[in-house]
Every structure is written in C-alpha cells, then in structure tokens.
Design a protein around this motif. Sequence first.
Motif, mmCIF file in Angstrom:
data_model
loop_
_atom_site.group_PDB
_atom_site.id
_atom_site.type_symbol
_atom_site.label_atom_id
_atom_site.label_comp_id
_atom_site.label_asym_id
_atom_site.label_seq_id
_atom_site.Cartn_x
_atom_site.Cartn_y
_atom_site.Cartn_z
ATOM 1 N N GLY A 220 0.746 -1.450 -0.447
ATOM 2 C CA GLY A 220 -0.037 0.097 0.103
ATOM 3 C C GLY A 220 0.656 1.291 -0.373
ATOM 4 O O GLY A 220 2.551 1.472 0.201
ATOM 5 N N PRO A 221 -0.148 2.226 -0.295
ATOM 6 C CA PRO A 221 1.157 3.139 0.318
ATOM 7 C C PRO A 221 1.645 3.964 1.102
ATOM 8 O O PRO A 221 0.672 4.371 1.850
ATOM 9 C CB PRO A 221 -0.209 4.809 -0.552
ATOM 10 C CG PRO A 221 -1.380 3.786 0.132
ATOM 11 C CD PRO A 221 -1.063 2.371 0.162
ATOM 12 N N GLY A 227 3.378 8.723 -1.375
ATOM 13 C CA GLY A 227 1.665 7.858 -1.111
ATOM 14 C C GLY A 227 0.560 8.941 -1.358
ATOM 15 O O GLY A 227 -0.621 7.951 -1.895
ATOM 16 N N GLU A 228 0.672 9.818 -1.221
ATOM 17 C CA GLU A 228 -0.420 11.137 -1.550
ATOM 18 C C GLU A 228 -0.408 11.074 -2.628
ATOM 19 O O GLU A 228 -1.602 10.597 -3.100
ATOM 20 C CB GLU A 228 -0.099 12.026 -1.161
ATOM 21 C CG GLU A 228 -1.063 11.811 1.205
ATOM 22 C CD GLU A 228 0.329 13.369 1.487
ATOM 23 O OE1 GLU A 228 0.435 14.429 0.900
ATOM 24 O OE2 GLU A 228 0.046 13.987 2.570
ATOM 25 N N LEU A 231 -1.617 7.791 -4.366
ATOM 26 C CA LEU A 231 -3.035 7.872 -4.091
ATOM 27 C C LEU A 231 -3.948 8.710 -5.519
ATOM 28 O O LEU A 231 -4.857 8.141 -5.940
ATOM 29 C CB LEU A 231 -3.306 8.117 -3.162
ATOM 30 C CG LEU A 231 -3.352 6.754 -2.277
ATOM 31 C CD1 LEU A 231 -3.568 8.008 -0.241
ATOM 32 C CD2 LEU A 231 -4.106 5.999 -2.205
ATOM 33 N N ASN A 234 -3.706 7.286 -8.882
ATOM 34 C CA ASN A 234 -5.011 6.171 -8.976
ATOM 35 C C ASN A 234 -6.160 5.813 -8.594
ATOM 36 O O ASN A 234 -7.305 5.301 -7.789
ATOM 37 C CB ASN A 234 -4.059 4.973 -8.010
ATOM 38 C CG ASN A 234 -4.292 3.110 -7.898
ATOM 39 O OD1 ASN A 234 -4.147 3.575 -9.231
ATOM 40 N ND2 ASN A 234 -4.749 2.941 -6.747
ATOM 41 N N SER A 237 -7.615 5.082 -5.343
ATOM 42 C CA SER A 237 -8.457 3.364 -4.537
ATOM 43 C C SER A 237 -6.896 3.485 -3.646
ATOM 44 O O SER A 237 -5.831 3.629 -4.259
ATOM 45 C CB SER A 237 -8.632 3.187 -5.826
ATOM 46 O OG SER A 237 -8.290 1.680 -5.434
ATOM 47 N N THR A 238 -7.090 2.729 -2.724
ATOM 48 C CA THR A 238 -5.987 1.827 -1.887
ATOM 49 C C THR A 238 -5.312 0.827 -2.926
ATOM 50 O O THR A 238 -4.713 -0.049 -2.035
ATOM 51 C CB THR A 238 -6.194 1.994 -1.000
ATOM 52 O OG1 THR A 238 -7.574 0.942 -0.376
ATOM 53 C CG2 THR A 238 -6.556 3.025 0.001
ATOM 54 N N ASP A 239 -6.075 0.008 -3.728
ATOM 55 C CA ASP A 239 -6.182 -1.287 -4.034
ATOM 56 C C ASP A 239 -4.937 -0.869 -5.609
ATOM 57 O O ASP A 239 -5.562 -0.286 -6.893
ATOM 58 C CB ASP A 239 -7.532 -1.511 -5.550
ATOM 59 C CG ASP A 239 -7.276 -2.875 -6.325
ATOM 60 O OD1 ASP A 239 -6.116 -3.954 -6.002
ATOM 61 O OD2 ASP A 239 -7.443 -3.300 -6.590
#
Length: 395
Positions: A220-221, A227-228, A231, A234, A237-239
């Motif tokens: 995950g991020p 990470g931001e 996201l 993406n 989505s956290t997938d």
Amino acid sequence: MEIQVRQGDTLWYYANTFNVPLSLLIDSNPSIIPSSLNISQTVKIPGYRSYSYQIQSGDTFHKIAAANQTSLDNLLLLNPSIKPTLLQVGETIQIPERVTKPVVNGNQPYDFQVLSHHLNQLYELYPFIRRETIGKSVMGKDLVELQIGCGPKVVHWNGSFHANEWITTAIIMEFLNTYLLSLTNRETILGRDTNPFYSEVTLSIVPMVDPDGVNLVLNGPPEGEFGERALRINNGSTDFSGWKANIMGVDLNKQYPAKWELEAARKPTEPSHRDFPGYQPLTEPESIAMAELAEARSFEKILPFHTQGEVIYWGYEGLEPPIAKEIVYEFARVSGYEPIQFVDSYTGYKDWFIKVWQRPGYTIELGNGVNPLPLSQFNKIYQQSVGIFLASMYM
C-alpha cells in the motif's frame, strides 16, 4: 564462515579439506594474496556456516567431528583457542556446517524488505558474490546489482521492471540460490554441471528494478508525499494491484529511446498506474541506472523477466543478430514458451539494448493470467524458467 590461518596453511589446502572449488575460495577473499598467507589472517569459507555446541561429558574432538560429518582438522581450524586434550564440560565450541539447503524462499509476497533480507543471507554464505549499488530509486532505496563468476561472457538478468510483476524477482532469487548451492556443493542442475559456468560467464543480476513500485503494490501507499501522490494517480483507490509504474507513475520499461516518440503519442500523457512513458526518455532514476549499467558492462545478452503470457519477445526492427534466433529457440525448447520476434510495442529495455548494441535481448513473459500473478503459480513458473536461466549461460 571464517577461519584463522595457521603456519603452513594454503588456500589449496582449505579448498580440499572443505571440498569447495578453489576459484570460489579465492574470489571470496579478494584482499588475500593466495601465495602469501599470513598467520592469524582471516579466511572466508564459502558455502559454510558454523553453530555453537556445548561440550558434554565424554566428548572428544574425534567423536564430535565424526558425529557432525566433518574432519578433525576442520574442527580445529574453527576453534584455534581450544585445547582438544583439555575439553571442559559446558565449554562452547563452533562446529562447521556445509550449507546444502536454500535460504531463499521465493514463494511469498516478495517486497524490497524480503529481498534485502535474502541478499544479506546470501552475501554472508557466499562471499564470492560481488555487489554494487548502481543507483537509488525515487524514494532512495538501493538498486542492487549482483555479479557472480569471472568469465568473459557477461549475461544480464533483471526482474520487477514493472511493480505488479514482483514475482519475477522471487523467481530470479530462487534460482540464484539454487545456482550458488550447485557451485559450492559441486552439484548439477537438471543434470548439467554448473561449475564451468563460473569461469566462462559473469552473471549480472538486478533482481528488483522498481523497489518503490513493488512495495506500493504489496504494502500500500507509504506515508508522506509519495504515498499521497500515488493515491491521486490511482484515483483515490488503495487497491494498487494494477500498478505497473514506479512511485511517480512512470512506466520504467517505456523509458528507453527506441521509438519512444511513437509510444508516447499513443500512451497516457501524464503519470498513470501503467504505460506512461514519461515526458521524455530516461527521466527516472531507476531507468537511468539500468541504462548506465548496460553501457558499463558490455552485456553479451540480456534477459529482462516480466509477466505474463508464456512468450519470449526477441526482436527489434531486425537489428537482432542471427545467433538470437538460435538462442531463443533453445529457450523455447527448455521452457515450452512461444518465441515471438516482433510485436507492436517499443521503448523497452530489450528494444533499446538491441537497437544500440545489435546483441541478443529477450523479454521473457513468465506465467499466464492477470497481473499480479498468484503465488499458486510459483512452482510451475519456476520449473518452466530453470532451463532458461541455464541456457542463458551455456548458449
């Protein structure tokens, strides 16, 4: 495992008493001049480790050596301060143990931390491995190249150019451990003696080209701006299972100047989870490091491992040399994979390598299905790819 040199010892003696190839012993101790060992100098013995044992009542060095299938002198070498005739109950000694089983378990979610742990174990057991940090990822992770062997033929393997194809790293590391075991224990792989490869071939391996992306897919991020950003790319989505790019949303295998403009015109024009080739070629630290490595090493052939399709792409604009066809058909024979010369996709590491050097390059698509491939395919993929690894060295 380390021992201390005694009066009259030679590397040739150590190679014989521990039954390891002399070339591996020499390369495990690059700072030592074989013809002039110094007393108390430390020598590393590849393919061995030691463990502690507490002396029991009635023990002798002869009994301990016999019980542990080692020689008396090997036991003495590992315990230079122990007096064999004056063993004390409760005293601790070290016992040498030949490593015959792998330490790498590739059949697991294989992120950068797992890779680093396994690499550290292999460095400790097999000090003839040469390692170099060829660059840093966007987030500062080491991009590691391993070199094994001393031959004039330089063969390159790499994995995880694409983040959700991380199983390629696991497959490479599984075979690498098998190869190291075969070298130190003088064992065959698929009936083939591998020890000649060590003097004929120099293996260059970058097991994980995109460590930030692999960690993103598996874990995950990360916290913070990277990470931001991921996201946002993406769509919140956290997938991240469909993420092929590096942490900046650039597809590292579409970064090379081999019809880059053609690909850029038909691919995403901004950072994306896949297929964005960047705003120009070779902008990302990971792709730059891999380009500089190819320029520095003068590879005879390269094998970037990807997933999926059970096919091997081996051409670029007809610039591949005639021997490339002979090699790919051997890869196909030993794996069951289909060789495909041309495909309407460009800018990959293999494409650029063939374009610049006119030498054999192969994009090997392991397994079948939807990326990321499940670990339930691991054993099948590994068995299909073992012959390719070997053939890349003997062809």
